[in-house]
Structure formats: C-alpha cells, structure tokens
Design a protein around this motif. Structure first.
Motif, short mmCIF file in Angstrom:
data_model
loop_
_atom_site.label_atom_id
_atom_site.label_comp_id
_atom_site.label_asym_id
_atom_site.label_seq_id
_atom_site.Cartn_x
_atom_site.Cartn_y
_atom_site.Cartn_z
N PHE A 1 0.85 -1.19 0.00
CA PHE A 1 0.00 0.00 0.00
C PHE A 1 0.89 1.24 0.00
O PHE A 1 1.78 1.37 0.84
CB PHE A 1 -0.93 -0.02 1.21
CG PHE A 1 -1.93 -1.13 1.16
CD1 PHE A 1 -3.02 -1.07 0.31
CD2 PHE A 1 -1.77 -2.27 1.93
CE1 PHE A 1 -3.93 -2.11 0.24
CE2 PHE A 1 -2.66 -3.32 1.87
CZ PHE A 1 -3.76 -3.24 1.02
N VAL A 2 0.66 2.11 -0.97
CA VAL A 2 1.52 3.28 -1.18
C VAL A 2 0.65 4.54 -1.26
O VAL A 2 -0.57 4.46 -1.48
CB VAL A 2 2.35 3.14 -2.48
CG1 VAL A 2 3.30 1.94 -2.38
CG2 VAL A 2 1.46 2.99 -3.70
N ASP A 3 1.28 5.69 -1.07
CA ASP A 3 0.55 6.96 -1.14
C ASP A 3 0.22 7.37 -2.57
O ASP A 3 -0.81 8.01 -2.82
CB ASP A 3 1.36 8.07 -0.45
CG ASP A 3 1.50 7.84 1.04
OD1 ASP A 3 0.60 7.21 1.62
OD2 ASP A 3 2.51 8.29 1.61
N LYS A 4 1.12 7.04 -3.50
CA LYS A 4 0.88 7.37 -4.90
C LYS A 4 1.71 6.47 -5.78
O LYS A 4 2.68 5.85 -5.32
CB LYS A 4 1.19 8.85 -5.20
CG LYS A 4 2.65 9.22 -5.00
CD LYS A 4 2.86 10.70 -5.35
CE LYS A 4 4.32 11.08 -5.17
NZ LYS A 4 4.56 12.51 -5.54
N ILE A 5 1.35 6.42 -7.03
CA ILE A 5 2.06 5.61 -8.02
C ILE A 5 2.62 6.57 -9.08
O ILE A 5 1.89 7.40 -9.62
CB ILE A 5 1.14 4.57 -8.66
CG1 ILE A 5 0.78 3.51 -7.60
CG2 ILE A 5 1.79 3.91 -9.87
CD1 ILE A 5 -0.27 2.52 -8.04
N ALA A 6 3.90 6.46 -9.33
CA ALA A 6 4.56 7.36 -10.26
C ALA A 6 4.02 7.16 -11.68
O ALA A 6 3.70 6.05 -12.09
CB ALA A 6 6.06 7.13 -10.26
N VAL A 7 3.90 8.27 -12.42
CA VAL A 7 3.45 8.23 -13.81
C VAL A 7 4.46 8.98 -14.67
O VAL A 7 5.24 9.79 -14.18
CB VAL A 7 2.04 8.82 -13.98
CG1 VAL A 7 1.03 8.04 -13.17
CG2 VAL A 7 2.02 10.30 -13.60
N SER A 8 4.43 8.69 -15.96
CA SER A 8 5.33 9.34 -16.90
C SER A 8 4.78 10.70 -17.30
O SER A 8 3.66 11.09 -16.91
CB SER A 8 5.48 8.46 -18.15
OG SER A 8 4.27 8.44 -18.88
N ALA A 9 5.54 11.41 -18.13
CA ALA A 9 5.08 12.71 -18.64
C ALA A 9 3.82 12.56 -19.48
O ALA A 9 3.07 13.52 -19.65
CB ALA A 9 6.18 13.36 -19.47
N ALA A 10 3.58 11.34 -19.98
CA ALA A 10 2.38 11.08 -20.78
C ALA A 10 1.20 10.63 -19.93
O ALA A 10 0.19 10.18 -20.46
CB ALA A 10 2.69 10.03 -21.84
N ASN A 11 1.34 10.73 -18.59
CA ASN A 11 0.29 10.29 -17.67
C ASN A 11 -0.03 8.80 -17.82
O ASN A 11 -1.18 8.38 -17.83
CB ASN A 11 -1.00 11.13 -17.83
CG ASN A 11 -0.95 12.41 -17.01
OD1 ASN A 11 -0.59 12.39 -15.85
ND2 ASN A 11 -1.29 13.51 -17.64
N LYS A 12 1.04 8.01 -17.94
CA LYS A 12 0.92 6.57 -17.98
C LYS A 12 1.75 5.98 -16.84
O LYS A 12 2.78 6.54 -16.44
CB LYS A 12 1.43 6.00 -19.30
CG LYS A 12 0.68 6.47 -20.53
CD LYS A 12 1.25 5.85 -21.78
CE LYS A 12 0.57 6.34 -23.04
NZ LYS A 12 1.11 5.71 -24.26
N LYS A 13 1.30 4.84 -16.33
CA LYS A 13 2.08 4.16 -15.31
C LYS A 13 3.31 3.53 -15.93
O LYS A 13 3.26 3.02 -17.07
CB LYS A 13 1.23 3.07 -14.63
CG LYS A 13 0.17 3.63 -13.71
CD LYS A 13 -0.65 2.57 -13.05
CE LYS A 13 -1.62 1.91 -14.00
NZ LYS A 13 -2.61 1.06 -13.32
N GLY A 14 4.43 3.56 -15.20
CA GLY A 14 5.66 2.97 -15.72
C GLY A 14 5.62 1.47 -15.75
O GLY A 14 4.79 0.83 -15.16
#
Length: 428
Positions: A415-428
C-alpha cells in the motif's frame, strides 16, 4: 488546406494558464517563421516544446513553406536530439528560440514526423502527412453538431494523442486549454477556469483526476480515454461521476494514427469489428496480437532496422488481445508481460480486478525478480483516505484467488501513497 488560420482572426485558439493566444496571433507568427524558412532554404524543421501555440505555429509555417516538421518530446535527451538532427538534415530547431543549423539539406517530402518516447534508446520516427493527421477530425466536423468546444489538453503536447487533440480543437474552431503546470491540480484548475467541455486523458489520468475533481464544478460534454487500454472499473467510475456526459475510449498510436472509438461504456471493442470495422479500418488477431489496416497509419519509420508494417500491408502492434464472447479485450503490451515460471501474467486484468475492490483508487501490477520462478507478481495499491489496509488486503487477495490462476495472484501487495506516472500520464 492545413490549419486554415486566418490573418487578423481574434478567435482564441490556445489558453496557457490564464493567457490567451488567438488564431490571428499564431498565424502572424507562422507567417514570419514560414518566410524565414523559405528565405534560408530549410527543408526540415524540428520543434521541441510543450508550448502548444509554438507547435501550431510550426505546423502551419512548415505546411505553407513546404518543409518537413519533426515533433520531438521535451523528455528526449539532448544527445539524442542532436543525433536526430544530424542524421535527418534538420536545418532549424524550435525550442523557444530559432536555432538554425548548418547541414546538408534533405529534400522535403511533405511529412510530419512523430516520435516515440525514446525511453529505452533512440526514438523511432514515424512519418505522417498533415492531411492524414487531420482526417479523423475532419470526419468529426461532418458528423457532430457540437463543433467548437473548450478542449483540455492532458496528453504530452508533442505526442500523437496530444497532436490529435490539438488539431481537432483547431479544426473544430475550439479553444485548446493547457495548464501552466502539468499536474492533476493544474488540469482541474484550468478545466474550471476556462469552463472546459472536452477532456481526453489516459485511464491513469482519469483515476487521479477523479480523486480531486468535483463533478458539479465541471461542464463536460465529452470525456475520452486513450493512450492506455480502458478498464471496466475506470469506465464505470467515470460514468457514475458524470452520468450525463458522453464517454468514449479510443485506440490510437504514433504508428497507426486513430484506429477506432468505442462509445458503449464497455472495455475492449465489439468482436464484430474483426469482420467489419468502422471508418475504413480493418482489424485482425494474429498469434494473439492485434494487427491493423487503416488509411491514416504511418508510411513507415524513417529509419529503423525493424518495421512493424507487414508484407501484406498490415501494421503489427505489440498489444495482446483476447476474444471473450462478443468482445475483444486488450490484455496489455507484450513488453509488460510477467513470466512466472513459464506462465504468462498480463498486468492489466489483474489491475482491473484490484480496482474493483472497495476503497481502491489506483493499482500497478508488475513483475518482481525471483531466483526460482524468474518473477513473481507484485502490486502497489493506493487506497482512499481512511480505508483500512487490513480489510483491503483481505478483499484484494480473496478476489484474486477466486478469479485468477495461482501464478497470477500477487505475492507482494504494497500500500503506497501514490504511483509514479510518466510525462504522458501513464504508469511505468
């Protein structure tokens, strides 16, 4: 006919933050740029900027000057930009300034060259004509009564999806809205400030946007999902939040252009389209992968060892699909597949199952290296504020064990506070 910008037209075309740029403003700048390109005899121009007004200027100027235009992401490393310029005879780089280059000129062929992200190497460069990029928007102008509109640009302005939204707004006589800062809060602010009516974004964007947006503060006529496969939980959440708004999810890519649009609120596309798809498109499944024929796809990569165009004219995608009853569902890209002891796990269906559980607002499923099986399935999960992690963990694992084969069940659930996304608003 290109963008058809008229000198002196005071109709707003781009809102950036709280500043407005009219169609006449951009045409005047494009006039000066076109004259300079012609005077210097430049045949190829590269624009590298997230400024939509500059991108419009470059498209219009190059179209009228007969020069090719290369559109590059600002996230592509400078050394790769330099290599592209040297290889392809770029005579001018636009990045807020006019960076003229001394180079051997390559004859122009009337193309707009779009680039892939280049995150794992040199970006691939796909050639399109301005007419092919405008074709889908032109068809929409003939079909739809709601021309105009105020279009919020959430995609990278230099990506295929971003260019498609921008050109559609321009052709429909609309206003393209871009935030001063490309954050979820920034998108929400400009959507309210400029009373946005059309928002297109990835499913990942929409899950984040729904966390901060109050639907009663927005006046949306059209919601579009693209850039990633649309999952049913996200489509259902959007429909619940905006019950009176038209919701569409699309399939498009740098190579294929805009392929199809689905309006029925269901993930995937109708299996009947494998026999007869809309708008002159042909679709087929070969070895589990989606393949496409469309009049608006690229002419090919400018330079690449491996072309995705088959000898019979079909475009091979990296998207795995499955036929499920009367629906074709996208399982995800081949390079995201997790190999667990020889068994393939597709992250997207696992993520969709997790997203169905109460209190879950985002999930990312990925492979975690394991010395015995090669990889195990892991998942990062974001919960609503106040949700109980112990209860959520039990619900998620129970649902996965009931619906999935054992090798697809996450062995690591974080469980995490947020999930990183790319500049294109996609999950890595």
């Amino acid at each position: 006919m290109g963008l058809d910008l008229t000198p002196g037209d005071d109709t707003p075309l781009v809102a950036r933050g709280e500043a407005l740029f009219t169609r006449g403003d951009i045409r005047a700048r494009a006039d000066d740029l076109s004259a300079a390109i012609t005077e210097r005899g430049v045949s190829r121009v590269l624009v590298r900027s997230d400024d939509s007004a500059l991108i419009f200027e470059a498209i219009d100027a190059c179209d009228r000057a007969g020069a090719d235009l290369f559109i590059a992401h600002t996230t592509i490393a400078q050394d790769r930009i330099e290599a592209i310029c040297a290889e392809h005879g770029i005579g001018l780089v636009l990045n807020g300034e006019l960076d003229w280059r001394s180079t051997t000129q390559t004859p122009a062929d009337g193309r707009i060259y779009m680039m892939t992200s280049g995150t794992t190497g040199m970006p691939k460069v796909a050639g399109h004509s301005l007419e092919s990029l405008l074709a889908k928007a032109k068809a929409g102008v003939k079909r739809r009564p709601d021309q105009g509109g105020r279009w919020v640009l959430t995609y990278q302005p230099t990506g295929f999806a971003g260019i498609q939204v921008s050109l559609t707004a321009a052709l429909w006589g609309g206003l393209l809205i871009t935030p001063a800062e490309r954050t979820i809060g920034g998108f929400y602010h400009v959507s309210r400030h400029w009373n946005g009516t059309h928002i297109s974004g990835t499913p990942t964007f929409w899950r984040s946007f729904l966390m901060v947006a109050d639907p009663t503060q927005l006046s949306l006529a059209q919601i579009t999902l693209g850039g990633e496969a649309a999952d049913q939980p996200t489509l259902d959440r959007i429909r619940k939040a905006f019950p009176d708004t038209r919701v569409t999810h699309t399939y498009a890519s740098t190579e294929a252009g805009v392929v199809y649009a689905v309006h029925d609120g269901l993930e995937g596309f109708p299996a009947a389209w494998l026999e007869s798809a809309p708008s002159g498109v042909a679709l087929r499944i070969k070895d589990g992968f989606l393949q496409i024929k469309t009049p608006n796809m690229m002419s090919g990569y400018l330079s690449a060892a491996s072309q995705p165009l088959q000898d019979d004219g079909w475009l091979a995608t990296a998207d795995l699909v499955e036929l499920a009853g009367d629906r074709v569902k996208v399982l995800g890209r081949d390079d995201n597949t997790i190999n667990v002891g020889g068994s393939k796990v597709y992250p997207l269906p696992v993520e969709a199952l997790i997203l169905k559980q109460d209190g879950v607002i985002e999930a990312r499923v990925y492979g975690q290296p394991n010395p015995v099986t090669g990889a195990l399935v892991a998942a990062d999960v974001v919960l609503e504020a106040g949700a109980d992690e112990k209860t959520a963990r039990k619900a998620i694992l129970t649902a996965c064990r009931e619906a999935l084969p054992a090798y697809s069940v996450p062995r690591s659930l974080n469980f995490v506070d947020k999930i990183a996304v790319s500049a294109a608003n996609k999950k890595g």
